[in-house]
Design an enzyme around this catalytic site. Structure first.
Site, PDB file in Angstrom:
ATOM      1  N   CYS A 116      46.894  37.054  48.440  1.00 37.07           N
ATOM      2  CA  CYS A 116      48.012  37.859  47.958  1.00 37.07           C
ATOM      3  C   CYS A 116      48.760  38.376  49.181  1.00 37.07           C
ATOM      4  O   CYS A 116      48.520  37.967  50.308  1.00 37.07           O
ATOM      5  CB  CYS A 116      47.518  38.976  47.073  1.00 37.07           C
ATOM      6  SG  CYS A 116      46.589  40.175  48.010  1.00 37.07           S
ATOM      7  N   ARG A 121      42.140  37.277  51.020  1.00 41.33           N
ATOM      8  CA  ARG A 121      41.306  37.774  49.913  1.00 41.33           C
ATOM      9  C   ARG A 121      40.248  36.747  49.486  1.00 41.33           C
ATOM     10  O   ARG A 121      40.212  36.293  48.354  1.00 41.33           O
ATOM     11  CB  ARG A 121      42.170  38.177  48.717  1.00 41.33           C
ATOM     12  CG  ARG A 121      43.362  39.039  49.016  1.00 41.33           C
ATOM     13  CD  ARG A 121      43.028  40.437  49.534  1.00 41.33           C
ATOM     14  NE  ARG A 121      42.328  41.257  48.589  1.00 41.33           N
ATOM     15  CZ  ARG A 121      42.931  41.991  47.654  1.00 41.33           C
ATOM     16  NH1 ARG A 121      44.226  41.947  47.524  1.00 41.33           N
ATOM     17  NH2 ARG A 121      42.224  42.743  46.836  1.00 41.33           N
TER      18      ARG A 121
END
Ligand code: EPZ
Length: 419
Positions: A116, A121
């Site tokens: 993101c 992530r």
């Protein structure tokens, strides 16, 4: 696309209540799959990410109703094990549903949650823990497919105190036949709230808030009711808005202990802060003092989510501050937007050198993630002139009607839908 129009320079004054925590309610909504019954969740904020979670629960066969701040989830007839890619894409943190779906259905299928705006992530720690607990995990063609017969309760040593991985292991282990121990667990308040909810539906979890969480599996869970803790990052955001405008603001329905790192930092910046049992009052200085160095760290260290917001405070201060971002690699992107407003911030990888300026000047800026959007609003409130903040959908993921709440504090801010 909607955007916020802010006419800056007015000190915020008055009182505001802090809504329920996004990062506490998301794993708790996933956990409602576990008890095959009724779950009454109070103080549930109206946020984009919450609505997506409720959509996922409905997709999996739950019935979901909302009455004001109370959401009721009945998971009796839940039957699905697959989260469609369009829902996964809309909310990265849907990965926390995996542990709950597996515990309920013994299988789970979801697309790899993309990275993101704030970084890659990865979810390697989640998948490694699942494999250790006996889950067969296949990753191919952008999908993750999990199957299991029985959980093999183990001691899991997390390489990093990952919030999401800690939550996923807690969810998966609740109904295992034996005791699972998580070493190097995340210690965030949201982990404690998840433990409290799980125990309210009959699980047996202890140690949340420390680096060792123990889950003693049970055979059955039952109906439950729970009130979500206040959002500590939203609370920190209001404190930052008081700082950028030189205002005096009281936060109600907040847990002061959850924002102690932010409070200590803002006191270093010259703020007078008074603590009540469930309130915090800040009287901001006319101009903030710099802080020598801020290093983000897992709780109870300085939270990465508040770092973006603090950058807006330090942008207008009486000296130079250094911020080291140790959690996510892409958390300074809004520094360039702040520089368009007249800030003097130099970013080198995970390091930002902030040379305080006398004031910022309003101009059109774009949010690039949830917390950077909030940071640009805080900056616009203190800036001279008009600031427009685009990509408001990012802000709506984690703030319930931010502009309405700020208007109650005297801010000149409104939401405009672009033609
Ligand atoms: C949670 O994200 C929060 N989100 C984040 O808040 C918060 O910034 C973060 O914790 C840290 O406090 C929710 O709770 C929904 P992590 P999460 O796993 O669980 C690395 C916001 O603005 N890592 O603790 O994804 C990771 O790259 C959001 O509200 C791995 O390497 O965070 C990061 O460097 C943004 N492998 C560090 O660990 C993994 O498998 C911490 O991530 C998992 C994580």
């Amino acid at each position: 696309m909607s955007y916020l129009v802010i006419n800056g320079g007015k000190p915020l004054e008055g009182e505001v209540s802090v809504h329920g925590s996004k990062n506490a309610v998301l794993p708790i909504l996933a956990a409602t799959l576990l008890n095959r019954g009724i779950n009454v969740i109070h103080n549930c904020p109206r946020l984009k990410d919450v609505e997506i979670s409720l959509e996922i629960l409905r997709h999996l066969g739950c019935t979901v109703t909302r009455d004001g701040d109370t959401v009721t989830v009945c998971s009796k007839n839940a039957c699905g094990d697959h989260i469609p890619v369009e829902l996964m894409r809309r909310m990265r943190s849907s990965i926390v549903f995996m542990g709950a779906i597996l515990a309920r259905m013994q299988s789970a299928v979801m697309s790899m949650p993309g990275g993101c705006e704030i970084g890659l992530r990865p979810i390697d720690l989640h998948l490694k823990a699942f494999r250790t607990l006996g889950v067969d995990v296949v990753e191919e063609q952008g999908e993750i497919r999990c199957r299991m017969q029985k959980i093999i309760p183990q001691t899991i040593q997390l390489e990093l105190p990952s919030v999401g991985a800690t939550e996923n292991i807690m969810l998966l282990s609740c109904v295992a036949d034996g005791v699972t121990v998580i070493n190097n667990a995340a210690r965030e308040p949201e982990i404690i709230d998840l433990q409290n909810y799980l125990n309210a539906i009959g699980a047996c979890v202890t140690g949340a808030g420390t680096d060792t969480v123990k889950i003693r599996g049970v055979s059955r869970l039952h109906d439950g009711e729970h009130t979500i803790i206040p959002d500590r990052i939203v609370a920190s955001t209001y404190l930052a808005c008081a700082m950028t405008t030189g205002g005096t603001v009281t936060l109600n329905r907040v847990i002061p202990a959850h924002i102690s790192a932010m409070i200590a930092t803002l006191r270093e910046c010259g703020a007078h802060i008074f603590l009540g049992r469930q309130s915090v009052t800040i009287r901001a200085p006319h101009t903030a003092l710099p802080v020598r160095t801020i290093r983000t760290a897992p709780y109870p260290g300085f939270p990465t989510d508040a770092q973006s917001i603090l950058l807006s405070v330090l942008a207008v201060s009486r000296g130079t501050s250094i911020i080291k971002e140790n959690i996510f690699e892409g958390r300074f992107r809004h520094a360039f937007e702040l520089n368009r407003m007249g800030a003097d911030i130099e970013v080198e990888g995970r390091l930002a050198v902030v040379r305080g300026v006398r004031r910022l000047y309003g101009c059109p800026v774009m949010a690039c993630d949830l917390r950077s959007g909030a940071a640009l609003v805080a900056a616009g409130l203190g800036a001279h002139g008009t600031t427009t903040v685009g990509n408001v959908h990012y802000i709506d993921r984690g703030y319930e009607q931010l502009e309405r709440e700020l208007r109650t504090l005297g801010a000149d801010i409104e939401r405009v839908e672009s033609l």
